[in-house]
Design a protein around this motif. Structure first.
Motif, mmCIF file in Angstrom:
data_model
loop_
_atom_site.group_PDB
_atom_site.id
_atom_site.type_symbol
_atom_site.label_atom_id
_atom_site.label_comp_id
_atom_site.label_asym_id
_atom_site.label_seq_id
_atom_site.Cartn_x
_atom_site.Cartn_y
_atom_site.Cartn_z
ATOM 1 N N GLU A 297 27.367 0.533 -12.498
ATOM 2 C CA GLU A 297 27.216 -1.074 -12.391
ATOM 3 C C GLU A 297 27.755 -1.386 -11.004
ATOM 4 O O GLU A 297 27.068 -2.028 -10.493
ATOM 5 N N ALA A 298 29.034 -0.706 -10.705
ATOM 6 C CA ALA A 298 29.507 -1.183 -9.533
ATOM 7 C C ALA A 298 28.426 -0.744 -8.101
ATOM 8 O O ALA A 298 28.463 -1.471 -7.172
ATOM 9 N N GLN A 299 27.774 0.423 -8.590
ATOM 10 C CA GLN A 299 26.869 0.600 -7.099
ATOM 11 C C GLN A 299 25.765 -0.344 -7.061
ATOM 12 O O GLN A 299 25.445 -0.929 -6.118
ATOM 13 N N ALA A 300 25.292 -0.814 -8.247
ATOM 14 C CA ALA A 300 24.297 -1.696 -8.427
ATOM 15 C C ALA A 300 24.805 -3.090 -7.749
ATOM 16 O O ALA A 300 23.965 -3.713 -6.997
ATOM 17 N N LYS A 301 25.941 -3.323 -8.215
ATOM 18 C CA LYS A 301 26.316 -4.716 -7.519
ATOM 19 C C LYS A 301 26.696 -4.662 -5.866
ATOM 20 O O LYS A 301 26.462 -5.487 -5.214
ATOM 21 N N GLN A 302 27.142 -3.547 -5.436
ATOM 22 C CA GLN A 302 27.181 -3.294 -3.979
ATOM 23 C C GLN A 302 25.961 -3.496 -3.505
ATOM 24 O O GLN A 302 25.965 -3.918 -2.283
ATOM 25 N N VAL A 303 24.746 -3.004 -3.762
ATOM 26 C CA VAL A 303 23.612 -3.047 -3.076
ATOM 27 C C VAL A 303 23.208 -4.363 -3.301
ATOM 28 O O VAL A 303 22.458 -5.146 -2.440
ATOM 29 N N GLN A 304 23.357 -5.180 -4.468
ATOM 30 C CA GLN A 304 23.049 -6.559 -4.623
ATOM 31 C C GLN A 304 23.762 -7.423 -3.652
ATOM 32 O O GLN A 304 23.113 -8.174 -2.893
ATOM 33 N N GLU A 305 24.879 -7.155 -3.251
ATOM 34 C CA GLU A 305 25.675 -7.990 -2.106
ATOM 35 C C GLU A 305 25.076 -7.548 -0.732
ATOM 36 O O GLU A 305 24.999 -8.145 0.277
ATOM 37 N N GLN A 306 24.583 -6.183 -0.540
ATOM 38 C CA GLN A 306 24.007 -5.739 0.647
ATOM 39 C C GLN A 306 22.866 -6.619 0.756
ATOM 40 O O GLN A 306 22.417 -6.908 1.918
ATOM 41 N N ILE A 307 21.993 -6.754 -0.217
ATOM 42 C CA ILE A 307 20.681 -7.602 -0.146
ATOM 43 C C ILE A 307 21.067 -9.105 0.237
ATOM 44 O O ILE A 307 20.323 -9.748 1.169
ATOM 45 N N LYS A 308 22.047 -9.695 -0.275
ATOM 46 C CA LYS A 308 22.676 -11.057 -0.277
ATOM 47 C C LYS A 308 22.940 -11.117 1.528
ATOM 48 O O LYS A 308 22.704 -12.314 2.173
ATOM 49 N N LEU A 309 23.454 -10.138 1.979
ATOM 50 C CA LEU A 309 24.019 -10.133 3.221
ATOM 51 C C LEU A 309 22.893 -10.280 4.513
ATOM 52 O O LEU A 309 23.373 -10.489 5.440
ATOM 53 N N LYS A 310 21.744 -9.691 4.165
ATOM 54 C CA LYS A 310 20.641 -9.146 5.285
ATOM 55 C C LYS A 310 19.865 -10.711 5.236
ATOM 56 O O LYS A 310 19.271 -11.158 4.407
ATOM 57 N N PRO A 311 20.023 -11.010 6.666
ATOM 58 C CA PRO A 311 19.298 -12.289 6.896
ATOM 59 C C PRO A 311 17.842 -12.137 6.442
ATOM 60 O O PRO A 311 17.204 -13.451 6.109
ATOM 61 N N LYS A 312 17.286 -11.214 6.846
ATOM 62 C CA LYS A 312 15.904 -11.028 6.548
ATOM 63 C C LYS A 312 15.481 -11.110 5.088
ATOM 64 O O LYS A 312 14.140 -11.146 4.631
ATOM 65 N N LEU A 313 16.432 -10.899 4.185
ATOM 66 C CA LEU A 313 16.146 -10.923 2.728
ATOM 67 C C LEU A 313 16.708 -12.245 2.011
ATOM 68 O O LEU A 313 16.791 -12.153 0.695
ATOM 69 N N GLU A 314 16.806 -13.083 2.984
ATOM 70 C CA GLU A 314 17.488 -14.484 2.429
ATOM 71 C C GLU A 314 16.501 -15.181 1.460
ATOM 72 O O GLU A 314 15.198 -14.915 1.544
ATOM 73 N N GLY A 315 16.837 -15.512 0.484
ATOM 74 C CA GLY A 315 16.082 -16.005 -0.760
ATOM 75 C C GLY A 315 15.648 -14.839 -1.959
ATOM 76 O O GLY A 315 14.998 -15.393 -2.828
ATOM 77 N N ILE A 316 15.835 -13.837 -1.507
ATOM 78 C CA ILE A 316 15.487 -12.977 -2.629
ATOM 79 C C ILE A 316 16.792 -12.629 -3.794
ATOM 80 O O ILE A 316 17.833 -12.414 -3.250
ATOM 81 N N GLU A 317 16.428 -13.191 -4.943
ATOM 82 C CA GLU A 317 17.582 -12.924 -5.771
ATOM 83 C C GLU A 317 17.259 -11.873 -6.884
ATOM 84 O O GLU A 317 16.194 -11.531 -7.279
ATOM 85 N N THR A 318 18.437 -11.293 -7.386
ATOM 86 C CA THR A 318 18.334 -10.217 -8.302
ATOM 87 C C THR A 318 19.441 -10.327 -9.185
ATOM 88 O O THR A 318 20.383 -10.960 -8.953
ATOM 89 N N ASP A 319 18.990 -9.639 -10.505
ATOM 90 C CA ASP A 319 20.281 -9.725 -11.499
ATOM 91 C C ASP A 319 20.378 -8.327 -11.794
ATOM 92 O O ASP A 319 19.545 -7.171 -11.576
ATOM 93 N N VAL A 320 21.846 -7.869 -11.982
ATOM 94 C CA VAL A 320 22.237 -6.635 -12.397
ATOM 95 C C VAL A 320 21.781 -6.349 -13.715
ATOM 96 O O VAL A 320 22.388 -7.102 -14.493
#
Length: 118
Positions: A88-111
């Motif tokens: 679960e920690a790895q999934a949350k880490q990737v979720q944070e990486q997605i949130k931090l990328k400006p080109k992926l702004e607005g893409i929402e995910t759930d773990v």
């Protein structure tokens, strides 16, 4: 994979001039006894409902940034996922990486925890 190992061992023994059946059988036995434990992935990121309306655009944006989504269909329900991840920690880490990328702004995910494989 085992067949490749056995064939490699047989070819290696034959190339060295050691075509003894005993040595070939030992190589086969050694390849059969080697058991590899692969970590089982139980976690993924699921694209939220709002993202599904624009799945082609979202998929393209994710792939351009190194995240490859896929579709998991179970009981007639399609889920759009990124992953899978071992913890679960790895999934949350990737979720944070997605949130931090400006080109992926607005893409929402759930773990989510993935259902067990049949």
């Amino acid at each position: 994979m085992r067949k490749v190992i056995v064939m490699t061992a047989i070819l290696a023994l034959a190339a060295c001039g050691q075509e003894s059946n005993d040595k070939i059988e030992r190589a086969k036995a050694a390849s059969h006894s080697a058991v590899v434990q692969v970590p089982v992935a139980h976690w993924a990121l699921e694209l939220t409902e709002g993202q599904r309306a624009t799945i082609t655009d979202t998929t393209g944006r994710l792939m351009d940034n190194g995240f490859v989504p896929y579709i998991l269909e179970k009981d007639g329900v399609q889920r759009f996922l990124i992953g899978p991840y071992a913890t679960e920690a790895q999934a949350k880490q990737v979720q944070e990486q997605i949130k931090l990328k400006p080109k992926l702004e607005g893409i929402e995910t759930d773990v989510i925890e993935l259902p067990p494989s049949p």
